[in-house]
Scaffold this active site. Structure first.
Site, PDB file in Angstrom:
ATOM      1  N   THR A  60       0.834  -1.188   0.000  1.00  0.00           N
ATOM      2  CA  THR A  60       0.000   0.000   0.000  1.00  0.00           C
ATOM      3  C   THR A  60       0.875   1.246   0.000  1.00  0.00           C
ATOM      4  OG1 THR A  60      -1.929   1.038   1.042  1.00  0.00           O
ATOM      5  CG2 THR A  60      -0.273   0.098   2.529  1.00  0.00           C
ATOM      6  N   LYS A  64       3.573   1.281  -3.807  1.00  0.00           N
ATOM      7  CA  LYS A  64       2.999   0.512  -4.916  1.00  0.00           C
ATOM      8  C   LYS A  64       3.832   0.580  -6.195  1.00  0.00           C
ATOM      9  CE  LYS A  64      -1.852   0.454  -3.486  1.00  0.00           C
ATOM     10  NZ  LYS A  64      -3.249   0.622  -3.927  1.00  0.00           N
ATOM     11  N   GLY A 126      -4.922   8.913 -11.942  1.00  0.00           N
ATOM     12  CA  GLY A 126      -3.817   8.267 -11.245  1.00  0.00           C
ATOM     13  C   GLY A 126      -3.846   6.761 -11.402  1.00  0.00           C
ATOM     14  N   MET A 151      -4.728  17.473 -18.670  1.00  0.00           N
ATOM     15  CA  MET A 151      -4.763  16.449 -19.710  1.00  0.00           C
ATOM     16  C   MET A 151      -3.415  15.748 -19.885  1.00  0.00           C
ATOM     17  SD  MET A 151      -7.870  16.371 -20.670  1.00  0.00           S
ATOM     18  CE  MET A 151      -7.832  15.453 -22.207  1.00  0.00           C
ATOM     19  N   ARG A 153      -1.747  14.238 -17.812  1.00  0.00           N
ATOM     20  CA  ARG A 153      -1.699  12.988 -17.051  1.00  0.00           C
ATOM     21  C   ARG A 153      -2.055  11.783 -17.918  1.00  0.00           C
ATOM     22  NH1 ARG A 153      -1.654  12.753 -11.474  1.00  0.00           N
ATOM     23  NH2 ARG A 153      -1.318  10.531 -11.907  1.00  0.00           N
TER      24      ARG A 153
END
Length: 269
Positions: A60, A64, A126, A151, A153
């Protein structure tokens, strides 16, 4: 068999409680512990896991992505998402998986009939968004849209789906049957609103992948408008269930896992 979850911080994790409820229901003598691994100690992760003879573990925040260079193999889903939340230790090799996306979708299927025909909007771009989008893409490809504030991302997204900015999403909100918030808005005391719900259709299911708090600001607002809501509890339970399957090839008791988490969140434990 011995299992664990690694993260930092990790003391708040409900994973040990959830998995032990499953072990008890299935009469298994397995163990599951939370292991705090600070970022500056992560280079010792192989030693930490080996010394505890761990057979599989969850990963976690904030590890990750950090775990990936330590793996011997990684499945396609995790590779596509660029994040791993489950590791199988088999014959000395570490194999990485990501069960977040399938965990969310498996839960959603149980409470939403006709998902194949639904127009779905995912907020955020994400790792969690990408994992969920990858799974939904297999079911609702033409009717899946992802919106993000910036955008750029989407530059490393390979999925051929609709990608829009949040302002465009706001003005077309009434076109969607399901809206899924994967942004941090509403988490850990963050009261920022990710999107205006002024154009929300009355039938639209509004969802958030967060389960603690049980109702985030976007869910509270949607509920006040009379819309059905769906939090991230089932995603948490089902991603854990998928991890258990990977580690043991056994079917988990999902009901036992969910019930114990609900009891804890309600303060009954």
């Amino acid at each position: 068999m011995k299992f664990a979850v690694i993260g930092n911080p990790i003391s708040h994790s409900l994973s040990p409680l959830m998995h032990h409820a499953n072990f008890q229901s299935l009469n298994l003598e397995n163990t599951y512990e939370a292991i705090n691994v600070p970022v500056n100690q992560f280079q010792d992760i192989k030693k930490i896991i080996s010394e505890k003879s761990i057979d599989g573990f969850n990963v976690t925040i904030p590890h990750k992505e950090r775990i990936i260079p330590y793996l011997d193999d990684i499945n396609e889903q995790a590779k596509s998402v660029g994040a791993v939340n489950t590791v199988l230790v088999k014959d000395g090799k570490w194999i990485g998986y990501n069960t977040d996306g399938i965990g969310y979708v498996n839960g959603l299927k149980q409470i939403y009939e006709g998902i194949e025909d639904a127009y779905i909007l995912i907020l955020g771009a994400g790792g969690a968004s990408k994992g969920i989008a990858n799974e939904l893409y297999k079911i609702v490809r033409p009717t899946l849209t992802v919106a993000n504030r910036t955008m750029s991302r989407f530059n490393n997204w390979s999925l051929n789906i609709n990608k829009i900015n949040l302002s465009h999403a706001e003005s077309h909100l009434d076109e969607f049957d399901i809206i899924i918030n994967t942004t941090p808005a509403g988490m850990n005391g963050n009261t920022d609103s990710v999107i205006s719900l002024n154009r929300l259709a009355s039938h639209t299911l509004v969802s958030d992948i967060v389960y603690n708090p049980y109702k985030t600001p976007i869910l509270i607002e949607a509920e006040q408008r009379g819309n059905p809501i769906y939090n991230g509890l089932d995603m948490f339970v089902h991603q854990g269930a998928e991890s258990f399957k990977i580690w043991t090839n056994l079917e988990p008791d999902i009901k036992a896992m969910k019930n114990i988490v609900i009891q804890k969140l309600k303060g009954e434990l």
